[in-house]
Every structure is written in C-alpha cells, then in structure tokens.
Design an enzyme around this catalytic site. Sequence first.
Site, PDB file in Angstrom:
ATOM      1  NE  ARG A 122     -32.722  17.362  23.752  1.00  0.00           N
ATOM      2  CZ  ARG A 122     -31.819  16.615  24.375  1.00  0.00           C
ATOM      3  NH1 ARG A 122     -32.154  16.013  25.510  1.00  0.00           N
ATOM      4  NH2 ARG A 122     -30.601  16.473  23.891  1.00  0.00           N
ATOM      5  CG  HIS A 123     -41.765  17.969  21.902  1.00  0.00           C
ATOM      6  ND1 HIS A 123     -42.530  19.020  21.445  1.00  0.00           N
ATOM      7  CD2 HIS A 123     -41.388  17.270  20.794  1.00  0.00           C
ATOM      8  CE1 HIS A 123     -42.632  18.954  20.125  1.00  0.00           C
ATOM      9  NE2 HIS A 123     -41.937  17.907  19.709  1.00  0.00           N
ATOM     10  CD  GLU A 124     -41.664  20.935  30.213  1.00  0.00           C
ATOM     11  OE1 GLU A 124     -40.872  20.081  30.675  1.00  0.00           O
ATOM     12  OE2 GLU A 124     -41.465  22.154  30.270  1.00  0.00           O
ATOM     13  CG  ASP A 161     -43.886  21.620  24.123  1.00  0.00           C
ATOM     14  OD1 ASP A 161     -43.718  20.538  23.527  1.00  0.00           O
ATOM     15  OD2 ASP A 161     -43.492  21.828  25.283  1.00  0.00           O
TER      16      ASP A 161
END
Length: 640
Positions: A274-276, A285
């Site tokens: 998942r995105h940071e 990312d």
Amino acid sequence: MKKGTSRKDRKEEAVRSGVMASERGYRWTVCAVIVLLIALCAAHMTDRPALSHPHRKTSVLKMDEAALSVVNEIENEMKLYVISDHCYQCLPQQLGVVPARPVSGTPTTVGFVVSTQHALTLLLNSTSANLEECNVHFHFGEQGNYSLWVKNLNEPSRVSCTMITDSEPINSYLPILFAFLVFAFLAALSTIWNTVKRLDVVTNLLIRLGSTVETERLINSELGTPNRLVNASTESIIPATTGRRLRSLDTFRGLSLVIMVFVNYGGGRYWFFRHESWNGLTVADLVFPWFVFIMGTSIGLSLSGSLRRGVKRTHLLWKIFWRSLQLFLIGVIIINPNYCQGPLSWDSLRIPGVLQRLGFTYLVVAVLDLAVAKDGLTNLSSETCWYSVHDVCLYWPAWLCVIVLEAIWLCLTFLLPVPDCPTGYLGPGGIGDFGQYQNCTGGAAGYIDRWLLGDHIYQTPSSRVIYQSVMPFDPEGVLGSINSILMAFLGLQAGKILLHYRDQYRQIITRFLIWGFILGIISAVLTKCSTNEGFIPVNKNLWSLSYVTTLSCFAFVALGFFYYMVDVKKWWSGAPFFYPGMNSILVYVGHEVFEEYFPFRWKMANNQSHAEHLAQNLLATSIWVFIAYLLYRKKIFWKI
C-alpha cells in the site's frame, strides 16, 4: 523444406517455427499461473486465529491485529498509551484504562487489540499522578496473544512490566513465499523450454511440425509491419531508420503497470503493498513515477521518429493537445464511478487523478520537446569537446524551462504563507509533529489544492491511517504536477540518450548508470539518507523533489538493465510484461472499471486472510496480463 539448405538456414527457420510453440507455451503458462494461484487459498489455513487466552474478552481478531491482555498486580489505576514506530513525532494515543488491583484481591485484567504492522511503544501511566510507570517497545505478531504483566518490585515506587507471549502468532508472509515459488517455478520452466528448443534434435522436430504459411503469419505477427507510425501511449520504437523496436521500454512499462494493477487491487492487504502513510517508500509508491518516466522516454522516441518522417509540427501539436484532453477526461470518468447510484453530483466530483496528471504532464513535456527537437538528429564528431554531453546541451532551452518550473515549486513549497501553519511545512498534520499542526496536512501543496479545487479533491488521504489526518489532501494535486513534469523530462533525457547513441550499447548503458548515480547523490543530500530528518524527505503524497530524484535514479538503472537484457543481449523477450506494456491505457482503464466484478473480485470464505486476498489479487492481475496477451495476438491496441 528445400534441399541444399544450409544448417544455419535450418536453425533460423526452426527458430521462426519455434515462435508458434513459444506463443502456445505462454498460453499454458498463464493457465498454470491461474491454477496454481488458486492453490494459494489453501494457505489460509495458516491464517487461523490463535486460541484465545482465558482472561481475554476481545473480539475476533482481524488481519494485522493481535490480542493484548494487561494484567495489573499493583494497587494503582493505569492508563495505556501506544505510539507506532512508523508515526514520526506523534502524540501517544490512549488505548484504555487498566483498573487497580483490589486490596488483597486477584490482579485485574483488561484486553486490547493492537496493530501488528509496525513495532509499537506501550506506555503505562498512573492515573493519579499521570507519571510514566513503564515503557515497553515490542513488535506484535499477527493473530498472536500476549500478556503485559505489571508488578511492583521490592521497592513500592518501582514498577516492572514484562511482556509474555501466550500463543504464537501466525506467519502471515508464507503466502508471499508460496506465490514467489510458484512464479519462480514457471520462470524456470520457461527458461528450460527456451534452452531445449535450440537443440538440434528439437530444431529438426520443429521444422517438421511447422508449416510455411503458419510460420510466415507468425513472423509477421511478431515483427509487425515496417515504417508504421506508432502512438506514444501504446508502444515505442527507435526511429524507422534503425529498423529496431525497443522492446525493453514496453517491458519496463508493462512491469510498472502489472505492479500498479496488483497494488490497486489490494496487494494481499499487506502494508508494504500500500502507499506509504507519509514520508518513505513502499512497493506501491514506485510504479506511478516509473510510468511517468517511461512516458517521457516514449515522447522523445515517438516525436523524433515522426519529425524525421516529415510529419508537420502543427499536426503533432494538435495530436498532443487532443491526446492530453482524452487522458484527462477518461481519468475524471473512471475515478468518479456512479454506476448504480443515480446522477453524479458535482459536489462530490474529484478532479485530480492519475490519468489527469499523466495528461497534463504529457502536454507540457511533449510541447517542450516539440519546440526544441530538430527534424533530424545532429551528428557531432566524437572529437568535439562537448560531445559527451551533447544529448543535454542540444536541448538547453527545454532544460532551462524545467529548471524554472522547479524553482517555482521550491518557492511555493517553502515560501508561500499558509494560514495557521508554519512556512515551508511538509508534514502530515493530524497527530504528527506532536499535534501542533493538525490542519496543516501537506503544507502549501494541500493549501493550494483546497484553495483552487475546494472539495473536488481526494477526501481520505493515506496519512489518515497512522497520523489520523482530518484535512482532505490529494496526492495528484496541482503543486506536485510540477515535479511529475521533472520526472517525465528525465525520462525524456533517457530517450535522447537512446536516440543520440543508438547502436552504441556501452555508451547508452554507461550514461544511464551515470544519470542514476548523479540522481542518487542528489537524493542522498536532500534526505540526509534518512526517512524524516532530511531537508526534503522522500514523499509520494507531495511528489517531493527527493521523491522524483530517487525514483528517477531507480528508473535509469532499471531501464538500463532491461535494455541490456532484452534489446542488447536478447536473453529475454520481455514476456509476459511486454504484452500489457503494449496496451497500457486499455489495461489501466479496464482494471479500474471492472475492479469489483467477477473474475477480478469474488466473495471470500475468509476476508480476514492475507492468503485469500493475495490469491485473488494475483489472479486478477494475471488475468489482465492474459487479456493483454490475447489483444497483442489479435493486434488490438487502444491508441489515444
């Protein structure tokens, strides 16, 4: 076969005949992927919750959760606070209250549910004096059961806290290992087949099995027709004079797209897919900046080839504007789905998005390149003093424009006054920075988006998960678009290297590595080689300057690797990533539109199992790769 044919000619014909077998091999390979990925569901047995501790009264545990019992043996009421290691300069968050042990009574026990994604610091403070009694740093395991025992030592004023594991956690990473072994096995089979089919015995067998008509058809299907105008959004070629197609670029684009589809579908619900939340990088990312970089490279190759074929600049300019507009409109449509909910409300319409940023970035970079590109490549003697940098110097006006844009980004980011926020603030707001700037999420970038676009931006940013941000913030906002232009322009520079040093493989790869090294040094200086302590941290939400330089560094190195493997040595055909790379817009739009439909999504037996989510997401991604392969076979490409 004609008599008198040389052994070399027979081997060449066999290789061509082997194309059919190779293509068939990809069919059963993809089918095998689908079958073997379904077997991942069996791994959900490793995701069974651990047995409950008799003292616990917590609910059934979900993914990335563990059960914690605090056993209090002292006669003081305690408050339990928690801080995630991933939350930079955050305020402690209260989990609950642990009652005091009754005089001459049994210890009190209170159950809590804690996160297992990152290590946590547990703080126990006495309620009466609000003093810290103990501090425990621990990384809990998923579905594990733990007890924190709070006792008095010999001295009444001293408190001891001991963490005990009551039942072992599950290994939630086993499904990833299993999936890796599946794909490694398939890659090994493919490699063995490619080696075996070059043996003389297999060569002669393929010659007998292959027919001349089918071979010619497959040759044409594989190589395509020469001297055709190719759209930059679907594939990229070296200009027609060289007679070669740059498969490595489509392979790199396809790899980025496949990872993008996988993480958008959920990535097995693992946090690193998942995105940071704010500063730092995860797998999710990486892909969007790489896609922007590759788009820049495609622009350079496509426009140069068009100009050398005599296409008018006014015609190219019109195509650039029209393509950018189409990308923007398609992007607005797919991020605002309203299939069964009546008319779309303007109040809830989100304007920024992935394709919108791609369209805007493409417009700026393509116009810049069209303005400075020559109708033919400038041939300089290698004795010229600036020959080693002529791929940069020849386009200095475009570089000057990009530098000015970057100066604007720096000035707006660090000098623009933002109401009730410190100037130059780059933080997430919420509970970050000790809760001092709760409504300052994104600093100037967030302020500009809210001022220009109002409520038409992303309302639930990734920073809300850890930092509990409450302000809307769009990761594809206005200010970050400037740095996406820089990212695409660096990709354009990669395209210029390919053009000016074509067929000079050593020169091309050396320059890719030099660019990667320079950008890596810049990133190290900007970030001070840290996640949060640098001048400009790596941040995907802000598309910070260090984020662009870091991902461009990776992109130059990765493109050099693919170029060497696929186009120079031809050790790898680029399959299967080559196929979605040839139909990137169709795959991206398709996976967004059909995300919630079978066979890309179905009801799970256990929706709190990483294994089942991973199987579903990998299967959905593999289906899109297979669809791209079928479209490639039928020569169906969606060109914008």
